[in-house]
Design a protein around this motif. Structure first.
Motif, PDB file in Angstrom:
ATOM      1  N   ALA A   7       0.846  -1.205   0.000  1.00  0.00           N
ATOM      2  CA  ALA A   7       0.000   0.000   0.000  1.00  0.00           C
ATOM      3  C   ALA A   7       0.875   1.246   0.000  1.00  0.00           C
ATOM      4  O   ALA A   7       1.815   1.354   0.793  1.00  0.00           O
ATOM      5  CB  ALA A   7      -0.916   0.014   1.219  1.00  0.00           C
ATOM      6  N   LYS A  11      -2.682   5.088   1.267  1.00  0.00           N
ATOM      7  CA  LYS A  11      -3.602   3.944   1.239  1.00  0.00           C
ATOM      8  C   LYS A  11      -3.335   2.950   2.379  1.00  0.00           C
ATOM      9  O   LYS A  11      -3.994   1.926   2.466  1.00  0.00           O
ATOM     10  CB  LYS A  11      -3.506   3.216  -0.103  1.00  0.00           C
ATOM     11  N   PHE A  78      -2.630  -1.578  -3.015  1.00  0.00           N
ATOM     12  CA  PHE A  78      -3.466  -0.388  -2.958  1.00  0.00           C
ATOM     13  C   PHE A  78      -2.617   0.814  -3.348  1.00  0.00           C
ATOM     14  O   PHE A  78      -1.851   1.339  -2.551  1.00  0.00           O
ATOM     15  CB  PHE A  78      -4.086  -0.213  -1.575  1.00  0.00           C
ATOM     16  N   ASN A 108      -7.040  -1.717  -6.177  1.00  0.00           N
ATOM     17  CA  ASN A 108      -7.978  -0.865  -5.442  1.00  0.00           C
ATOM     18  C   ASN A 108      -8.854  -1.743  -4.541  1.00  0.00           C
ATOM     19  O   ASN A 108      -8.929  -2.961  -4.717  1.00  0.00           O
ATOM     20  CB  ASN A 108      -8.822  -0.024  -6.404  1.00  0.00           C
ATOM     21  N   ILE A 109      -9.516  -1.106  -3.601  1.00  0.00           N
ATOM     22  CA  ILE A 109     -10.297  -1.819  -2.596  1.00  0.00           C
ATOM     23  C   ILE A 109     -11.470  -2.581  -3.203  1.00  0.00           C
ATOM     24  O   ILE A 109     -11.804  -3.675  -2.749  1.00  0.00           O
ATOM     25  CB  ILE A 109     -10.782  -0.847  -1.489  1.00  0.00           C
TER      26      ILE A 109
END
Length: 122
Positions: A7, A11, A78, A108-109
Motif C-alpha cells: 500500500a 492507502k 493499494f 484498489n479496494i
C-alpha cells in the motif's frame, strides 16, 4: 496461497482496515508485504507477515522476484494514483510481472474485496 500486501502511504489506513475485515481469511495463508505496510498489518491484526524492505528501498522488486519465480499467488497493491511515486518504475515492473505470470492483481479496494470474497467462498 501466498499473498502480497502492498500500500502506498495514503492507502495504508485502507489496507489496515481491509486486512482487519478479512482477518479470518488471511490467517489461513502466507502473507508477504513491503516493510512499513507489513509492520502496520502486524501491529493492527497480529497476523504473521513476512516483511520485505519498504517499496522505495526495493520491497516492490523483492516481491517481483517471487512473482518471477512463480512463488506468489495473489497481489493486493493499494496504489495512490493521484500522488507521484519516486519508485514508479518499480511499481510498473511489479504490475507487468503480474501480467506476464498471470498472477491476480488488485490495485484498489473494490477489486480486492471482490477477489477475497470470491476466494473465501470456494
Amino acid at each position: 496461497m501466498k499473498i502480497a500486501l502492498i500500500a502506498h502511504d495514503k492507502k495504508k489506513d485502507l489496507m489496515i482496515e481491509f486486512t482487519k475485515k478479512h482477518r479470518d481469511y488471511f490467517e489461513k495463508h502466507e502473507l508477504y508485504a513491503t516493510g512499513t505496510t507489513g509492520q502496520l498489518i502486524i501491529d493492527h491484526t497480529q497476523l504473521n507477515v513476512h516483511r520485505f524492505k519498504s517499496g522505495p528501498l526495493g520491497g516492490d522488486q523483492q516481491i517481483g522476484a517471487l512473482i518471477s519465480e512463480e512463488l506468489m499467488d495473489l497481489v493486493l497493491f493499494f496504489r495512490d494514483p493521484l500522488t507521484a511515486q519516486p519508485h514508479e518504475p518499480d511499481v510498473s515492473a511489479l504490475i507487468r510481472l503480474c501480467d506476464v505470470y498471470n498472477v491476480p492483481l488488485a490495485t484498489n479496494i473494490g477489486t480486492a474485496n471482490y477477489l477475497i470474497e470470491y476466494l473465501n467462498a470456494r
